[in-house]
Scaffold this motif. Structure first.
Motif, PDB file in Angstrom:
ATOM      1  N   UNK A 166      19.421  49.194  44.815  1.00  0.00           N
ATOM      2  CA  UNK A 166      19.645  47.810  45.250  1.00  0.00           C
ATOM      3  C   UNK A 166      18.374  46.968  45.083  1.00  0.00           C
ATOM      4  N   UNK A 167      17.238  47.528  45.528  1.00  0.00           N
ATOM      5  CA  UNK A 167      15.980  46.763  45.450  1.00  0.00           C
ATOM      6  C   UNK A 167      15.621  46.515  43.973  1.00  0.00           C
ATOM      7  N   UNK A 168      15.762  47.550  43.150  1.00  0.00           N
ATOM      8  CA  UNK A 168      15.425  47.398  41.732  1.00  0.00           C
ATOM      9  C   UNK A 168      16.349  46.370  41.072  1.00  0.00           C
ATOM     10  N   UNK A 169      17.625  46.389  41.470  1.00  0.00           N
ATOM     11  CA  UNK A 169      18.588  45.435  40.882  1.00  0.00           C
ATOM     12  C   UNK A 169      18.251  44.005  41.303  1.00  0.00           C
ATOM     13  N   UNK A 170      17.866  43.819  42.563  1.00  0.00           N
ATOM     14  CA  UNK A 170      17.524  42.461  43.019  1.00  0.00           C
ATOM     15  C   UNK A 170      16.313  41.941  42.246  1.00  0.00           C
ATOM     16  N   UNK A 171      15.379  42.827  41.964  1.00  0.00           N
ATOM     17  CA  UNK A 171      14.197  42.441  41.187  1.00  0.00           C
ATOM     18  C   UNK A 171      14.621  41.998  39.778  1.00  0.00           C
ATOM     19  N   UNK A 172      15.453  42.813  39.142  1.00  0.00           N
ATOM     20  CA  UNK A 172      15.878  42.481  37.759  1.00  0.00           C
ATOM     21  C   UNK A 172      16.658  41.175  37.718  1.00  0.00           C
ATOM     22  N   UNK A 173      17.549  40.998  38.694  1.00  0.00           N
ATOM     23  CA  UNK A 173      18.347  39.757  38.709  1.00  0.00           C
ATOM     24  C   UNK A 173      17.454  38.541  38.924  1.00  0.00           C
ATOM     25  N   UNK A 174      16.438  38.693  39.757  1.00  0.00           N
ATOM     26  CA  UNK A 174      15.530  37.573  40.006  1.00  0.00           C
ATOM     27  C   UNK A 174      14.783  37.212  38.723  1.00  0.00           C
ATOM     28  N   UNK A 175      14.411  38.230  37.954  1.00  0.00           N
ATOM     29  CA  UNK A 175      13.709  37.966  36.688  1.00  0.00           C
ATOM     30  C   UNK A 175      14.647  37.224  35.737  1.00  0.00           C
ATOM     31  N   UNK A 176      15.890  37.662  35.688  1.00  0.00           N
ATOM     32  CA  UNK A 176      16.874  36.965  34.831  1.00  0.00           C
ATOM     33  C   UNK A 176      17.052  35.523  35.276  1.00  0.00           C
ATOM     34  N   UNK A 177      16.931  35.287  36.587  1.00  0.00           N
ATOM     35  CA  UNK A 177      17.081  33.921  37.132  1.00  0.00           C
ATOM     36  C   UNK A 177      15.853  33.055  36.914  1.00  0.00           C
ATOM     37  N   UNK A 178      14.785  33.628  36.363  1.00  0.00           N
ATOM     38  CA  UNK A 178      13.623  32.808  36.035  1.00  0.00           C
ATOM     39  C   UNK A 178      12.347  33.150  36.773  1.00  0.00           C
ATOM     40  N   UNK A 179      12.398  34.124  37.700  1.00  0.00           N
ATOM     41  CA  UNK A 179      11.158  34.502  38.408  1.00  0.00           C
ATOM     42  C   UNK A 179      10.247  35.259  37.441  1.00  0.00           C
ATOM     43  N   UNK A 180       8.935  35.068  37.619  1.00  0.00           N
ATOM     44  CA  UNK A 180       7.983  35.734  36.712  1.00  0.00           C
ATOM     45  C   UNK A 180       7.507  37.047  37.358  1.00  0.00           C
ATOM     46  N   UNK A 181       7.747  38.202  36.689  1.00  0.00           N
ATOM     47  CA  UNK A 181       7.298  39.460  37.294  1.00  0.00           C
ATOM     48  C   UNK A 181       5.793  39.643  37.122  1.00  0.00           C
ATOM     49  N   UNK A 182       5.097  39.908  38.221  1.00  0.00           N
ATOM     50  CA  UNK A 182       3.649  40.148  38.145  1.00  0.00           C
ATOM     51  C   UNK A 182       3.343  41.643  38.197  1.00  0.00           C
ATOM     52  N   UNK A 183       4.295  42.403  38.708  1.00  0.00           N
ATOM     53  CA  UNK A 183       4.224  43.871  38.619  1.00  0.00           C
ATOM     54  C   UNK A 183       5.642  44.321  38.313  1.00  0.00           C
ATOM     55  N   UNK A 184       5.793  45.594  37.968  1.00  0.00           N
ATOM     56  CA  UNK A 184       7.146  46.128  37.771  1.00  0.00           C
ATOM     57  C   UNK A 184       7.653  46.653  39.103  1.00  0.00           C
TER      58      UNK A 184
END
Ligand code: NAD
Length: 495
Positions: free
Chosen positions: A338-356
């Motif tokens: 769930x946590x990993x999926x929320x991270x991926x979806x946020x990136x798709x929504x435009x958030x910039x990942x600073x770490x994986x």
């Protein structure tokens, strides 16, 4: 780690473990994916038995009418037995939930003992109120226990949260039925047995186990339950509150959060950086109080974001019993996904990942996850608004106090807010303006036992801690004592 022999979690009723045939859930060690044992899914009949037993013990007055000094003595003995058995209790929670032993569960055990000592001391401060309304009448206001109370604890601080509720409810003279999380039943069962050994009359604390919508829902529906204290997620809280509303019984709901951490340019930079990391990632980020919405003043943002990212990458992920462990696995496979999926979806929504935020190669077994950071510019983004309950922090910048306040306030939650500044006036203004149950100024996680703790808005209703807990687990009774034998306007005496 605690014993290698398989663990079996049943119900604990009337001072003894029970056993029933039927559905069971596997308990899985999140650190290595091996089976720990099983937890029984208690049936509604077993839950009813636990509640009837608690009611019988309440009504026989052994505990509910015991002198406060006696109750205080038992609470102190329970505190001591928790201290004496802290390593075992903490290891059970680490085993089931993967929480770091040295940084989390050992501290939770110390905190649990502290709550029993606190409420033992609290009892000595209690007195009835007396009012002299008229010369021939005295009014007494006294507090009486409610009866059988239902308590619900989550998996992220299993022993600590159970202890807050149990210590206060028992201090007030109630008997209890507690439902631990199906992921972490073992420490509660051990604690229940230790409490009886420490002198708590059998049947004052009963434990039921199983899935939330099964045994948990059955508990909330039992007619004798006089009050419910719940800590967990909004969905479960809403269904429990609905069951309580139909019978007009009081509830406290300690729910989730998405708390802002405000870092001003004038803050003690190193303290703020340490504090932001602790608030976001303590307990592997699985904390209701997590300061997961970090707001940084633009003039220091480049430096802060670079330092925060470097420190996050350096967090030591390790087996949770390892003294060097700073972050253990997620509590379950589903939770990691769930946590990993929320991270991926946020990136798709435009958030910039600073770490994986992904399973680390160094830990192929176990539900490990690297801590994620997302740089967000849209305050309406899902990831800025939704509780993750894992190691995922969002960073945003603000230009001035006005923008800082409006970003911090842009949330349906209101559990906590962290403010880092050296300007006392600003600290005070923000403390007054922010809608949250607890405002932490220049400090990360801290809990004052005397002070109320709870949430605004979607973070819950009611407060726990100190006098607030005691008030919740008792009800007031007003007694009018008159020395005049007749009312001033008697009825039925006309000749
Ligand atoms: P959860 O809601 O799934 O479970 C909490 C407890 O309720 C468990 O004992 C569970 O078995 C039971 N339950 C679940 N569904 C139920 C239902 N339909 N009927 C009756 N009982 C039910 O929560 P969780 O996953 O264990 O914990 C995580 C949540 O708890 C997060 O949202 C977190 O923020 C919150 N939390 C809040 C605080 C606080 O003090 N505000 C502290 C810790 C955790």
């Amino acid at each position: 780690m605690t014993s290698a022999s398989p663990q079996h979690a049943s119900a604990f009723i009337g001072g003894a473990l029970t056993s029933e045939k039927g559905a069971r859930l596997e308990l899985v060690n999140p650190a290595n994916e091996t089976s720990i044992g099983q937890v029984e899914c208690n049936t509604p009949e077993t839950v009813k038995w636990a509640v009837s037993n608690a009611l019988e013990v309440f009504q026989n007055r052994i505990w509910s009418a015991a002198p406060l000094s006696k109750r205080a003595g038992v609470l102190r003995a329970i505190a001591q037995t928790i201290r004496d058995n802290a390593e075992e209790l903490a290891a059970l929670d680490t085993l089931c939930a993967g929480l770091p032993y040295h940084r989390s569960t050992l501290r939770h055990a110390a905190g649990a003992a502290g709550w029993f000592d606190y409420f033992a001391d609290f009892l000595a401060t209690q007195r009835d109120d007396a009012y002299l309304g008229t010369p021939d009448r005295t009014t007494l206001v006294t507090r009486v226990p409610r009866g059988v109370v239902a308590l619900y604890a989550p998996w992220n601080v299993p022993l600590g949260i159970a202890a807050i509720k149990l210590a206060a409810a028992l201090a007030a003279g109630n008997t209890c039925v507690i439902k631990p999380s199906e992921q972490t039943p073992l420490s509660m069962l051990r604690l229940a047995a230790l409490m009886v050994e420490a002198g708590l009359p059998a049947g004052c604390v009963n434990v039921v186990n199983g899935r939330g919508p099964g045994a948990g829902a059955a508990l909330a529906k039992q007619a004798p339950i006089a009050a419910i204290s719940f800590t967990g997620g909004a969905a479960a809280g809403a269904s429990i509150a609905e069951a309580a509303a139909g019978r007009f019984i009081p509830v406290t709901m300690e729910l989730g959060g998405k708390s802002p951490t405000l870092i001003f340019a004038d803050s003690d930079y190193e303290a703020a950086l340490d504090g932001a990391l602790l608030s976001a990632f303590s307990n592997s980020g699985q904390a209701c109080l997590a300061g997961s919405r970090i707001l940084v003043e633009a003039s220091i943002a480049d430096r802060f974001i670079a330092d925060f990212t470097a420190r996050t990458k350096a967090i030591r992920i390790a087996e949770p019993m390892d003294p060097a462990c700073e972050m253990g696995p997620m509590s379950s496979e589903n939770h990691r996904a769930l946590v990993a999926r929320m991270f991926e979806e946020a990136v798709k929504d435009g958030a910039e990942p600073l770490t994986a935020c992904k399973a680390p190669e160094a830990h192929p077994n176990g539900f490990y996850l690297t801590p994620g950071i997302l740089h967000v510019t849209d305050p309406k983004a899902m990831i800025f608004q939704t509780e993750v309950f894992g190691p995922l922090a969002t960073l945003m910048t603000f230009r001035d106090d006005g923008e800082a306040l409006s970003l911090a306030q842009d949330s349906s939650y209101g559990l906590a807010a962290y403010v880092w500044t050296r300007d006392i006036q600003r600290a005070l203004q923000f403390s007054k303006a922010l809608d949250a149950g607890t405002i932490l100024v220049n400090t990360a996680f801290q809990r004052e036992l005397n002070a109320p703790f709870g949430g605004f808005n979607a973070s819950g209703i009611g407060r726990e801690g100190g006098g607030s807990s005691y008030a919740f687990y008792t009800q007031e009774k007003t007694i009018l004592l008159s020395d005049a034998s007749a009312s001033s306007a008697p009825l039925g005496k006309l000749k």
